[in-house]
Write an enzyme that holds these catalytic residues in place. Structure first.
Site: not given
Length: 435
Positions: A148, A357, A410
């Site tokens: 993951s 940023d 998953h």
């Protein structure tokens, strides 16, 4: 760099050795920023291989914000790995025994200090920690496995320090390396709607039970065992289990037992409320809530992407009389108003959501010319990592091969890890053979 090792112990034919390192908080400015983090990892090797010179395999846990596994037996993917590797289970910075992030550990900082500190806990610095440890241990190269979010970290490693890697194995963790975070959540909401449809079609009584629970929460003040108000939004979050094998079944069985009769009046049972509380991992692992959206950000702000994109999917904005839909792993600003241990971190979370940023996590050109054998298990029905975006990334990478399967959800590595890792190791060996 300070290194400390604890005495080893043995369990199920495996030697467990713990190590701690003191590493820079900020690698870009560690000469003037004296702060350090403690990074912990546990090294595992089969007792019969203690004296053998085996290569290392580093495991990157999913998350962000969760520690490495604490295995109690030689089973699953670990069993396969230990056949040919020494395994390093790394607690990523901020988790487990690696300078854990909780309100207890950073509550003394003001919001700006909290945000500045937390900004150094993304994949780029997790990888710098691993690389610093590799160098200190005088390991020429090692292999990595990422589950993951650990797969996201693996692509960051391949971007930053490819010459340090023997091979990369990834399960359910090939992200988009170029898309905007809003694209990710549009795809995730669509996939979550699909999972809702499957759940309610499979369990005919589930919609009635869910709507009844939602009405109860709207009409009555309901408190979880920790004293926290229980809301419809929190109830919807329990849909995160739809992405895991066995998760929908477990949730349905809990729904069946959600109510008890008290003096002839139904109310939510203590057992159900305690189960709900146990599913709120944000309470004990706040790093997930604080930094989850940032894992998709490169020189752009998240601005609470999941919250904004949700407005395009009104099914999830529940109101009385409408059928309830579950959400998933999305993070919302209301977490920091409702969840008790997140409330003191609200201001810092707002600062980080507006941060624009964030540095790059991936080097597209480096991944394009990648020479490290990389084998990935990508799950067609993955609720958390969009399959189409994974394929898009894989097509842009060099030396990458994928096993694309609908056999697993998953958490496939947890369910059938020995088979999955065996398959990936064979794929990587095939890549090496034709290089």
């Amino acid at each position: 760099m300070l290194k400390q090792s604890e005495s080893a112990f043995y369990l199920d034919g495996i030697k467990y050795q713990s190590h701690y390192f003191s590493l820079p908080l900020n690698y870009d400015d560690y000469t003037t920023t004296p702060d350090h983090v403690s990074v912990f990892f546990r090294e595992l090797v089969k007792t019969e291989n203690e004296d053998r010179d085996l290569p290392y395999l580093v495991y990157f846990q999913g998350g962000p914000g969760f520690p490495a596994m604490r295995p109690c037996s030689n089973s699953g993917w670990l069993k396969r790995a230990l056949e040919q590797y020494r395994v390093i289970l790394l607690d990523q910075r901020g988790t487990g025994l690696s300078s854990p992030i909780t309100i207890q550990t950073i509550g003394h900082l003001d919001p700006n200090q909290q945000a500045e500190y937390l900004s150094h806990f993304r994949a780029d610095n997790i990888i710098r920690d691993a690389e610093a440890i590799r160098k200190h241990l005088n390991i020429d190269k090692w292999a990595i496995i990422g589950q993951s979010f650990g797969g996201f970290c693996s692509l960051t490693y391949l971007s930053m320090f490819p010459d340090s890697l023997l091979a990369s194995y990834i399960t359910g963790g090939i992200p988009s390396i170029i898309r905007h975070i809003d694209d990710v959540y549009h795809a995730t909401y669509q996939r979550t709607l699909d999972k809702n449809s499957e759940f309610f079609a499979r369990f005919p009584r589930a919609q009635e039970l869910c709507d009844r629970i939602a009405d109860t929460l709207l009409d009555n003040k309901t408190v979880l065992p920790n004293g926290q108000m229980f809301t419809v939004e929190q109830f919807q979050q329990m849909g995160i289990c739809f992405g895991m094998a066995g998760g929908p079944e477990e949730l349905y069985f809990q729904l069946e037992a959600a109510f008890v009769e008290m003096n002839g009046k139904p109310e939510l049972s203590y057992g159900f409320l305690n189960y709900v509380l146990g599913q709120q991992s944000h309470l004990t692992n706040p790093l997930y809530a604080i930094l989850h959206e940032s894992i998709y950000c490169q020189h752009n702000a998240s601005n609470w992407s999941a919250h904004r994109v949700r407005n395009n999917y009104p099914q999830f904005n529940h109101h009385k009389g409408a059928p309830l839909h579950f959400t998933g792993e999305m993070v919302y600003p209301w977490f920091f108003d409702q969840l008790e241990t997140l409330k003191p971190l609200k201001a810092a979370a707002e600062i980080l959501a507006a941060k624009s940023d964030w540095p790059n996590l991936y080097n597209v050109e480096q991944l394009k010319k990648n020479t490290v054998p990389m084998a990935a298990a990508t799950y067609v029905n993955d609720m958390f990592v969009e399959f189409d975006f994974s394929r898009e990334t894989l097509r842009s990478m060099g030396n990458a091969r994928a096993w694309m399967t609908s056999e697993y959800e998953h958490n496939g590595l947890r369910v059938d890890g020995e088979k999955i890792l065996s398959t990936l190791i064979s794929m990587a060996e095939d890549i090496k053979a034709i290089q």
